[in-house]
Design a protein around this motif. Sequence first.
Motif, PDB file in Angstrom:
ATOM      1  N   ASN A 166      31.188  36.538  40.287  1.00  0.00           N
ATOM      2  CA  ASN A 166      29.913  36.025  39.807  1.00  0.00           C
ATOM      3  C   ASN A 166      28.814  37.064  40.023  1.00  0.00           C
ATOM      4  N   ARG A 167      27.587  36.701  39.733  1.00  0.00           N
ATOM      5  CA  ARG A 167      26.490  37.679  39.803  1.00  0.00           C
ATOM      6  C   ARG A 167      26.049  37.980  41.222  1.00  0.00           C
ATOM      7  N   HIS A 168      26.237  37.024  42.139  1.00  0.00           N
ATOM      8  CA  HIS A 168      25.664  37.171  43.476  1.00  0.00           C
ATOM      9  C   HIS A 168      26.680  37.479  44.568  1.00  0.00           C
ATOM     10  N   GLY A 169      27.961  37.179  44.345  1.00  0.00           N
ATOM     11  CA  GLY A 169      28.983  37.471  45.342  1.00  0.00           C
ATOM     12  C   GLY A 169      29.026  36.528  46.521  1.00  0.00           C
ATOM     13  N   HIS A 170      28.285  35.425  46.464  1.00  0.00           N
ATOM     14  CA  HIS A 170      28.264  34.474  47.580  1.00  0.00           C
ATOM     15  C   HIS A 170      29.533  33.624  47.593  1.00  0.00           C
ATOM     16  N   PRO A 171      29.985  33.164  48.764  1.00  0.00           N
ATOM     17  CA  PRO A 171      31.185  32.321  48.854  1.00  0.00           C
ATOM     18  C   PRO A 171      31.033  31.042  48.035  1.00  0.00           C
ATOM     19  N   VAL A 172      32.143  30.586  47.459  1.00  0.00           N
ATOM     20  CA  VAL A 172      32.176  29.370  46.646  1.00  0.00           C
ATOM     21  C   VAL A 172      33.445  28.598  47.004  1.00  0.00           C
ATOM     22  N   ASP A 173      33.353  27.295  47.013  1.00  0.00           N
ATOM     23  CA  ASP A 173      34.509  26.457  47.328  1.00  0.00           C
ATOM     24  C   ASP A 173      35.695  26.791  46.428  1.00  0.00           C
ATOM     25  N   TYR A 174      36.877  26.756  47.018  1.00  0.00           N
ATOM     26  CA  TYR A 174      38.177  26.939  46.356  1.00  0.00           C
ATOM     27  C   TYR A 174      38.492  28.392  46.017  1.00  0.00           C
ATOM     28  N   PHE A 175      37.635  29.305  46.424  1.00  0.00           N
ATOM     29  CA  PHE A 175      37.932  30.722  46.215  1.00  0.00           C
ATOM     30  C   PHE A 175      38.198  31.382  47.560  1.00  0.00           C
ATOM     31  N   ASP A 176      39.324  32.088  47.643  1.00  0.00           N
ATOM     32  CA  ASP A 176      39.640  32.819  48.870  1.00  0.00           C
ATOM     33  C   ASP A 176      38.709  34.006  49.061  1.00  0.00           C
ATOM     34  N   GLN A 177      38.169  34.500  47.957  1.00  0.00           N
ATOM     35  CA  GLN A 177      37.278  35.658  48.002  1.00  0.00           C
ATOM     36  C   GLN A 177      36.358  35.587  46.792  1.00  0.00           C
ATOM     37  N   VAL A 178      35.122  36.055  46.947  1.00  0.00           N
ATOM     38  CA  VAL A 178      34.185  36.131  45.824  1.00  0.00           C
ATOM     39  C   VAL A 178      33.576  37.526  45.813  1.00  0.00           C
ATOM     40  N   THR A 179      33.503  38.103  44.628  1.00  0.00           N
ATOM     41  CA  THR A 179      32.928  39.435  44.490  1.00  0.00           C
ATOM     42  C   THR A 179      31.909  39.442  43.365  1.00  0.00           C
ATOM     43  N   LYS A 180      31.019  40.429  43.358  1.00  0.00           N
ATOM     44  CA  LYS A 180      30.001  40.529  42.320  1.00  0.00           C
ATOM     45  C   LYS A 180      30.602  41.104  41.046  1.00  0.00           C
ATOM     46  N   ASP A 181      29.984  40.755  39.913  1.00  0.00           N
ATOM     47  CA  ASP A 181      30.568  41.148  38.633  1.00  0.00           C
ATOM     48  C   ASP A 181      30.432  42.639  38.321  1.00  0.00           C
ATOM     49  N   ASP A 182      29.730  43.395  39.168  1.00  0.00           N
ATOM     50  CA  ASP A 182      29.674  44.847  38.964  1.00  0.00           C
ATOM     51  C   ASP A 182      30.616  45.593  39.907  1.00  0.00           C
ATOM     52  N   HIS A 183      31.498  44.856  40.585  1.00  0.00           N
ATOM     53  CA  HIS A 183      32.477  45.485  41.481  1.00  0.00           C
ATOM     54  C   HIS A 183      33.867  44.853  41.242  1.00  0.00           C
ATOM     55  N   THR A 184      34.308  44.884  40.004  1.00  0.00           N
ATOM     56  CA  THR A 184      35.501  44.094  39.674  1.00  0.00           C
ATOM     57  C   THR A 184      36.762  44.898  39.386  1.00  0.00           C
ATOM     58  N   LEU A 185      36.636  46.145  39.008  1.00  0.00           N
ATOM     59  CA  LEU A 185      37.820  46.857  38.516  1.00  0.00           C
ATOM     60  C   LEU A 185      38.904  46.973  39.580  1.00  0.00           C
ATOM     61  N   ASP A 186      38.530  47.249  40.820  1.00  0.00           N
ATOM     62  CA  ASP A 186      39.545  47.333  41.874  1.00  0.00           C
ATOM     63  C   ASP A 186      40.227  45.987  42.096  1.00  0.00           C
ATOM     64  N   VAL A 187      39.455  44.905  41.966  1.00  0.00           N
ATOM     65  CA  VAL A 187      40.008  43.561  42.173  1.00  0.00           C
ATOM     66  C   VAL A 187      40.989  43.204  41.074  1.00  0.00           C
ATOM     67  N   VAL A 188      40.629  43.447  39.810  1.00  0.00           N
ATOM     68  CA  VAL A 188      41.497  43.023  38.708  1.00  0.00           C
ATOM     69  C   VAL A 188      42.776  43.854  38.645  1.00  0.00           C
ATOM     70  N   ARG A 189      42.753  45.076  39.176  1.00  0.00           N
ATOM     71  CA  ARG A 189      43.985  45.872  39.176  1.00  0.00           C
ATOM     72  C   ARG A 189      45.083  45.201  39.986  1.00  0.00           C
ATOM     73  N   GLN A 190      44.689  44.399  40.982  1.00  0.00           N
ATOM     74  CA  GLN A 190      45.661  43.727  41.845  1.00  0.00           C
ATOM     75  C   GLN A 190      45.964  42.307  41.381  1.00  0.00           C
ATOM     76  N   ALA A 191      45.352  41.885  40.288  1.00  0.00           N
ATOM     77  CA  ALA A 191      45.498  40.503  39.828  1.00  0.00           C
ATOM     78  C   ALA A 191      46.789  40.311  39.034  1.00  0.00           C
ATOM     79  N   ASP A 192      47.271  39.087  39.034  1.00  0.00           N
ATOM     80  CA  ASP A 192      48.353  38.694  38.126  1.00  0.00           C
ATOM     81  C   ASP A 192      47.791  37.968  36.907  1.00  0.00           C
ATOM     82  N   PHE A 193      46.688  37.228  37.142  1.00  0.00           N
ATOM     83  CA  PHE A 193      46.032  36.493  36.061  1.00  0.00           C
ATOM     84  C   PHE A 193      44.538  36.811  36.086  1.00  0.00           C
ATOM     85  N   ILE A 194      43.983  37.093  34.923  1.00  0.00           N
ATOM     86  CA  ILE A 194      42.549  37.328  34.769  1.00  0.00           C
ATOM     87  C   ILE A 194      42.031  36.230  33.857  1.00  0.00           C
TER      88      ILE A 194
END
Length: 315
Positions: A166-194
Motif C-alpha cells: 500500500n502507499r503507507h506501509g503500515h501493518p494491516v490485519d491478515y497480512f504477515d508483512q506490509v510494504t510501501k508501493d515504491d519498494h515492491t520489486l524485491d518482494v514480488v521476486r519471491q512471490a508465488d502469486f501477485i
Amino acid sequence: MNLLALFEISDQNLNRLAQIPNLTVIKPDDLTPTLMTKIDFIYGWGAVGPRVLEQSKQLKFIQAYSAGVDYFSLDQLAQKRVLLANVSGIHGEPIAETVLAYVLDFTRGIHAAERAQTQSKWVGDELRPTISTLADQKAVIFGTGHIGQQIAKRLQQFSVKTVGVNRHGHPVDYFDQVTKDDHTLDVVRQADFIINIMPLTTATRHFFDDRFFSALAGHQIFINVGRGPSVDTSALIHALDNHQLAGAALDVFEQEPLPADSPLWSMANVLITPHISGGFKEYGDEAFDILMLNLQTYLKSGKLAKNEVNLKAGY
C-alpha cells in the motif's frame, strides 16, 4: 427532490424510497430537458450521467454502484461540489472467493486439466509432478483495503504467507508483512502469486508494466481483480510469451469486452473471466442499502454516512 435511477431498483426497494417525503424517482426514459436541470441525486451511472452532471443546477450527491470510481470526472464533481459515494465493502467476500478459486485452479492443476478435457486428453502423469499445495507459498497483494484483507484472510487459512502493498506501509490485519508501493520489486521476486486489487488512479495506471514484469523470476501467477488499466496489456502479453510469468488469471481488462482478437484468449496459461469476480445475486439489494443510508443521512445532515469518495485521492 428528484432521484435519477440509472441502476436497477427492485419494486421492494422502490417502496422503501417511497417512504422518503417529497422524493420522486426518475427513470432515464422519463428525463426531459427541464427535468435534467432538476436532478438532486443520482443512483448509478451511464451515458446520460455526464449530461445530467453538466446541466443540473441542484445535483448534490451521486451514489455509484461500483467500488471503483475512475469512470467519473472527479475534478468536475469537486468543482460543482457534488458528493460521491461508492459501494466499497460489498465485494470483499465474492472477490476473495474468486481469487481463492484462481489460486487453487493453478496450484492443483485444474486449469490445465480443463484445457486437456476439451481435447479428450488424459494428462494425469504429466500434471502430478507439477501440482502443489498452498502451504508456505507467498502471495503479494497490491491493495490492503477491505477486499485485499478478505483475500489475505482466506489465503492465510491455507497457510499462505501474505504480503500487502500500500502507499503507507503500515501493518494491516491478515497480512504477515506490509510494504510501501515504491519498494515492491524485491518482494514480488519471491512471490508465488501477485494479486492486484488497487483502485485506478493516476499513480496506478499501467503500474504493472514492462519494468515490473521483467523483474520477475518466471514462476509467478499474476491475478488482476482490480482495474484493467492498472496493467499494460502489451507488457503482460510479452511477459507471458517470454516466461517472465508462469500464468495469469484476469477478470478485468484495459478494453472491455476483451477484443476477440486478443492473444490472451488463446494462451494456455491464462484464465479469463468476464469481469464477474465481484458479482453475486444479492448485489442490487446490498448496493441499495448503502444508497438508502446515505440518502437518509444526507437529508438530515447534508453529509454521507458511508463510503464517501475522496475526490482528490480518487477512492
